[in-house]
Design a protein around this motif. Structure first.
Motif, PDB file in Angstrom:
ATOM      1  N   ARG A   1      -2.619  72.405   8.490  1.00 42.73           N
ATOM      2  CA  ARG A   1      -1.572  71.866   9.359  1.00 42.73           C
ATOM      3  C   ARG A   1      -2.151  71.542  10.732  1.00 42.73           C
ATOM      4  NH1 ARG A   1      -1.121  77.105   8.081  1.00 42.73           N
ATOM      5  NH2 ARG A   1      -1.087  78.656   9.777  1.00 42.73           N
TER       6      ARG A   1
ATOM      7  N   LEU B   1      -1.189  71.207  14.704  1.00 46.91           N
ATOM      8  CA  LEU B   1      -0.186  71.728  15.627  1.00 46.91           C
ATOM      9  C   LEU B   1      -0.457  71.242  17.046  1.00 46.91           C
ATOM     10  CD1 LEU B   1      -1.149  74.384  13.596  1.00 46.91           C
ATOM     11  CD2 LEU B   1       1.140  75.001  14.318  1.00 46.91           C
TER      12      LEU B   1
ATOM     13  N   HIS C   1       2.756  74.713  19.907  1.00 43.69           N
ATOM     14  CA  HIS C   1       2.273  75.187  18.600  1.00 43.69           C
ATOM     15  C   HIS C   1       3.199  74.778  17.454  1.00 43.69           C
ATOM     16  CE1 HIS C   1      -0.633  77.455  20.912  1.00 43.69           C
ATOM     17  NE2 HIS C   1       0.370  77.978  21.602  1.00 43.69           N
ATOM     18  N   ARG C   2       3.919  73.674  17.656  1.00 42.68           N
ATOM     19  CA  ARG C   2       4.764  73.152  16.595  1.00 42.68           C
ATOM     20  C   ARG C   2       3.958  72.207  15.708  1.00 42.68           C
ATOM     21  NH1 ARG C   2      10.413  71.050  18.934  1.00 42.68           N
ATOM     22  NH2 ARG C   2      10.720  70.818  16.677  1.00 42.68           N
ATOM     23  N   GLN C   3       4.296  72.217  14.416  1.00 40.09           N
ATOM     24  CA  GLN C   3       3.553  71.416  13.461  1.00 40.09           C
ATOM     25  C   GLN C   3       3.881  69.931  13.607  1.00 40.09           C
ATOM     26  OE1 GLN C   3       3.645  73.057   9.553  1.00 40.09           O
ATOM     27  NE2 GLN C   3       2.693  71.280   8.576  1.00 40.09           N
TER      28      GLN C   3
ATOM     29  N   GLU D   1       4.241  66.485  11.801  1.00 39.07           N
ATOM     30  CA  GLU D   1       4.485  66.013  10.441  1.00 39.07           C
ATOM     31  C   GLU D   1       3.914  64.623  10.195  1.00 39.07           C
ATOM     32  OE1 GLU D   1       5.570  67.988   8.290  1.00 39.07           O
ATOM     33  OE2 GLU D   1       6.438  69.603   9.495  1.00 39.07           O
TER      34      GLU D   1
END
Length: 324
Positions: free
Chosen positions: A207, A209, A214-216, A218
Motif C-alpha cells: 500500500r 500512504l 498516513h492514509r492509503q 487508492e
C-alpha cells in the motif's frame, strides 16, 4: 586465490573460532533471547522480520528489542521507546531503531553498541519477558537461545567482503537454529537445510500512504512518482515499485542510512520512499511511502513452541535450585 589472501576473511574465521572454542565468555540472561540476522551487508529484510516477530510475540509477552543503533549521534545505552512511547529522536537512536520504535506500539527498544550492557539495562529498568536482538548474528558476545538467519538467493553465490557482500563465509550459517528465505517475491528460489527448520518470507498487502496523515492512496496507478531511498540495496525498492505497476518518473539512490540534510522536494513532483527514509524527512503533501505486510508460514507456531520450551526449562531449573 584472492579469497585465501583476504585478511578480513581470516579475521572473521579467527573470531568465530575463539567464540566456538569458548575462549571468550558470553553474557547470558534469564529470559529468552532471539537473534535476527543475516550473512550479507544490508538489504535482507531484517527490520521487516523483527517488526513481524515483535508485533506477534508482544501480544502475549513483554518484548524488548536491542539494537546497535548504527550511525546514531549518541553513544552508550539509550532508551528509544518504552512500551510504545518514544523517548528519543531518529538522530539519537539511528534511523532503523527509530523506525521500529514507531511501528511497535507494545514494545520497548534500547540501542547500545555493547549489546550485553543494553540488555542489562533493559532487564533492570524495563523487566521484559523476551529480548529480540536486531542484526545479531555476528554479535556473538551476547548469548542467544535462538538464532534466526535471513538468506537471499544471491548469498549462495556471493563472496566475502571486500570482494563481495558477505560478512562471513557461507559455512557460518551452520550456527543458525532456523533459516528464513527473504524477498522471495523478487527472487523466487527454493532451498532447505537438511536438518534445521527453513521458512519462506513474502511481502504482501502492499500500500502507498501519505506522509501527512498516513492514509492509503487508492488511485496511485493514475499518478507518476519520483522514487528515492537510501538502503543497503536501493534497486530492490525500485524493482518492487515497478512490479506493483507504479509509474516512476525517475529514481534517486543514496547511500545506506543517508541523512537527507539539504534534501528538498520540488513542489510540482510527487515523491515516494520507504519507511526507513521517511522517518528522517518532514511530512509533505507531495511525499508518500510504501508499506506492506510480512508473511512467514509456520514461523509463529515455531516461535511459540520455542518460547514455551525455553520457559519450561527455566522454571524446571529454578525448581531444582529451590529444592537443593
Amino acid at each position: 586465490m584472492l579469497e585465501s589472501l583476504n585478511p578480513y576473511l581470516w579475521a572473521v574465521k579467527l573470531r568465530n573460532w575463539v567464540y566456538d572454542s569458548g575462549l571468550i565468555a558470553q553474557c547470558k540472561f534469564p529470559i529468552p533471547v532471539i537473534s535476527v540476522g543475516n550473512l550479507s551487508v544490508g538489504g535482507s529484510g531484517k527490520s521487516s522480520l523483527v517488526r513481524y516477530i515483535a508485533n506477534m510475540l508482544s501480544e502475549k509477552l513483554k518484548v524488548c528489542v536491542i539494537s546497535r543503533g548504527y550511525k546514531r549521534s549518541t553513544k552508550g545505552t539509550l532508551l528509544v521507546s518504552e512500551w510504545g512511547n518514544l523517548r528519543a529522536s531518529w538522530q539519537e537512536a539511528g534511523d532503523e531503531p527509530y523506525m521500529l520504535a514507531k511501528l511497535l506500539p507494545r514494545v520497548s527498544l534500547v540501542v547500545d553498541e555493547v549489546r550485553c550492557r543494553g540488555a542489562d539495562f533493559a532487564l533492570r529498568e524495563l523487566k521484559p519477558e523476551l529480548i529480540i536482538l536486531d542484526d545479531g548474528f555476528q554479535h556473538r558476545k551476547i548469548h542467544r537461545d535462538l538464532d534466526l538467519l535471513l538468506l537471499r538467493k544471491r548469498d549462495f553465490s556471493d563472496r566475502v567482503l571486500p570482494f563481495g557482500r558477505l560478512r562471513e563465509p557461507l559455512e557460518g550459517m551452520e550456527r543458525a537454529d532456523a533459516f528464513v528465505l527473504s524477498y522471495r517475491e523478487l527472487e523466487d528460489f527454493d532451498w532447505r537445510h537438511a536438518h534445521k527448520p527453513t521458512f519462506k518470507m513474502r511481502r504482501s498487502g502492499w500500500r502507498i500512504l501519505r506522509s501527512t496523515d498516513h492514509r492509503q492512496v487508492e488511485n496511485y496507478h493514475e499518478l507518476s512518482f519520483l522514487a528515492f531511498c537510501g538502503l543497503g540495496d536501493n534497486e530492490q525498492f525500485f524493482q518492487t515499485l515497478r512490479r506493483l505497476g507504479i509509474r516512476l518518473e525517475d529514481t534517486l539512490g543514496f547511500p545506506d542510512h543517508y541523512h537527507y540534510r539539504g534534501f528538498k522536494l520540488q513542489r510540482d513532483k510527487l515523491y515516494i520512499t520507504t519507511l526507513k527514509d521517511l522517518v528522517k524527512l518532514e511530512p509533505a503533501e507531495n511525499l508518500f511511502y510504501l508499506d506492506f505486510e510480512v508473511e512467514v508460514e509456520g514461523l509463529k507456531e515455531f516461535l511459540e513452541g520455542f518460547i514455551i520450551n525455553r520457559l519450561q526449562r527455566v522454571g524446571s531449573s529454578a525448581g531444582r535450585a529451590t529444592d537443593s
